[in-house]
Design an enzyme around this catalytic site. Sequence first.
Site: not given
Length: 183
Positions: A45, A50, A98-99, A140-141, A144
């Site tokens: 994701g 990000q 998370c990236l 989660h996304e 963001h």
Amino acid sequence: MILPIYTYGHPVLRKQTEEITSEYPDLQTLIANMFETMYHADGVGLAAPQIGLAIRLLVIDLAPFKEDDPELGAFKCVMINPEMLEMSEEELDGSEGCLSIPGISESVKRSEWIKIRYYDEQFNEKTEEFEGFKARVVQHEYDHLEGSLFTDHINPLRRQLIKSRLTNIAKGKAKCDYKIKSA
Ligand code: NI
């Protein structure tokens, strides 16, 4: 095109995001770039903040889970201007990473199911319910887009334990094999 991923400590990850319209410049290219960036970093994701854009856009592709669970692995979507309509009170624990926070994964409580309205990449309005792991990834996304990170949800003791690692990431000392951009 692979874009740098903005990491923990960068202010764009905490910004309130804005809705976009179908007139948003080069939207289809942006979406393609987000998928490419996410695949390159082995993520499932990625949300626009990000990659440094404070807009309400996220992409998800659970293809890496295809072998274990074909139904889960078939879940790929683009969400534009998503709006969370309902979230179950029942929560489940699950491990998340998370990236934007390389090298850290922690257990996070998430609603077991959610109902969300969004536009797909062709600006078709959709209202869908998700449960289990899909619901987790979407939450989660979505977070963001609200300026929130999974580390905001972990218990205070665990957060204390990873504090120095988060500080290192914020200082640009994160080690990972994809391109990043720190504050
Ligand atoms: Ni994330």
